[in-house]
Motif scaffolding. Structure first.
Motif, short mmCIF file in Angstrom:
data_model
loop_
_atom_site.label_atom_id
_atom_site.label_comp_id
_atom_site.label_asym_id
_atom_site.label_seq_id
_atom_site.Cartn_x
_atom_site.Cartn_y
_atom_site.Cartn_z
N HIS A 196 5.51 -2.45 -15.84
CA HIS A 196 6.36 -2.42 -14.66
C HIS A 196 5.87 -3.49 -13.69
CE1 HIS A 196 7.22 1.56 -16.26
NE2 HIS A 196 8.26 1.61 -15.46
N LEU A 197 6.70 -3.82 -12.72
CA LEU A 197 6.33 -4.76 -11.66
C LEU A 197 6.41 -4.02 -10.34
CD1 LEU A 197 8.43 -7.82 -12.89
CD2 LEU A 197 6.01 -7.31 -13.36
N ASP A 198 5.36 -4.14 -9.53
CA ASP A 198 5.38 -3.51 -8.21
C ASP A 198 6.25 -4.36 -7.28
OD1 ASP A 198 3.83 -5.59 -7.00
OD2 ASP A 198 1.96 -4.46 -7.20
N PRO A 199 6.51 -3.90 -6.05
CA PRO A 199 7.39 -4.65 -5.15
C PRO A 199 6.93 -6.07 -4.83
CG PRO A 199 7.20 -2.40 -4.40
CD PRO A 199 6.20 -2.57 -5.51
N ALA A 222 9.82 4.08 -11.07
CA ALA A 222 11.10 3.54 -10.60
C ALA A 222 11.52 4.16 -9.28
CB ALA A 222 12.17 3.75 -11.66
N ALA A 223 11.33 5.48 -9.14
CA ALA A 223 11.68 6.16 -7.88
C ALA A 223 10.82 5.66 -6.72
CB ALA A 223 11.53 7.67 -8.05
N CYS A 224 9.61 5.21 -7.01
CA CYS A 224 8.72 4.68 -5.97
C CYS A 224 9.05 3.24 -5.60
CB CYS A 224 7.26 4.76 -6.44
SG CYS A 224 6.62 6.44 -6.55
N GLY A 225 9.84 2.55 -6.44
CA GLY A 225 10.22 1.18 -6.13
C GLY A 225 9.79 0.15 -7.14
N ALA A 238 0.84 -1.20 0.00
CA ALA A 238 0.00 0.00 0.00
C ALA A 238 0.87 1.26 0.00
CB ALA A 238 -0.93 0.00 1.21
N ALA A 239 1.96 1.25 0.75
CA ALA A 239 2.85 2.40 0.79
C ALA A 239 3.44 2.69 -0.59
CB ALA A 239 3.97 2.18 1.81
N PHE A 240 3.78 1.64 -1.33
CA PHE A 240 4.27 1.82 -2.70
C PHE A 240 3.23 2.53 -3.55
CE2 PHE A 240 3.93 0.20 -7.05
CZ PHE A 240 5.09 0.71 -7.59
#
Length: 121
Positions: A106-109, A88-91, A17-19
């Motif tokens: 993209h792939l999230d964490p 990318a800056a968010c992870g 959620a933070a991402f």
């Protein structure tokens, strides 16, 4: 009937959620150890995260025998390069396989694919 939200499983609901808070700029509406719901500033369908012990991320693109993606998020951006840099800056990490020149996967964490694209809303 109305869809009230989309739920993504993760090893840690609060971490994922933070991402998405950083990525989208949405606020938390519900925050429990294993459940978090984000809502967009103007209202509308929310995005929730549920802790799933033993979470296995989907494989993008899938190959036979791999955990398949069952859903993904499409996120419209004004500028694709800026959106990718922000992600990318968010992870997020850029997926190795890109099927379209005007979309970036993209792939999230937690490994969920999401697409950034430009175009009309």
């Amino acid at each position: 009937m109305e869809i009230s939200g989309v739920v993504l499983g993760a090893p840690d609901a609060r971490s994922l959620a933070a991402f998405y808070e950083r990525l989208l700029g949405w606020r938390r509406d519900q925050d429990e150890p294993d459940w978090v719901k984000l809502v967009p500033p103007g209202g509308g369908t929310g995005l929730s995260f549920q802790t799933e012990p033993g979470h296995v991320p989907p494989v993008w693109p899938h190959t036979p025998g791999d955990q398949r993606m069952t859903a993904h998020l499409d996120i419209r951006v004004d500028d694709l390069a800026e959106g990718c840099a922000h992600a990318a800056a968010c992870g997020a990490r850029l997926a190795g396989f890109q099927p379209q020149p005007d979309v970036r996967v993209h792939l999230d964490p937690a490994g969920h694919p999401f697409c950034l694209w430009t175009g009309p809303a």
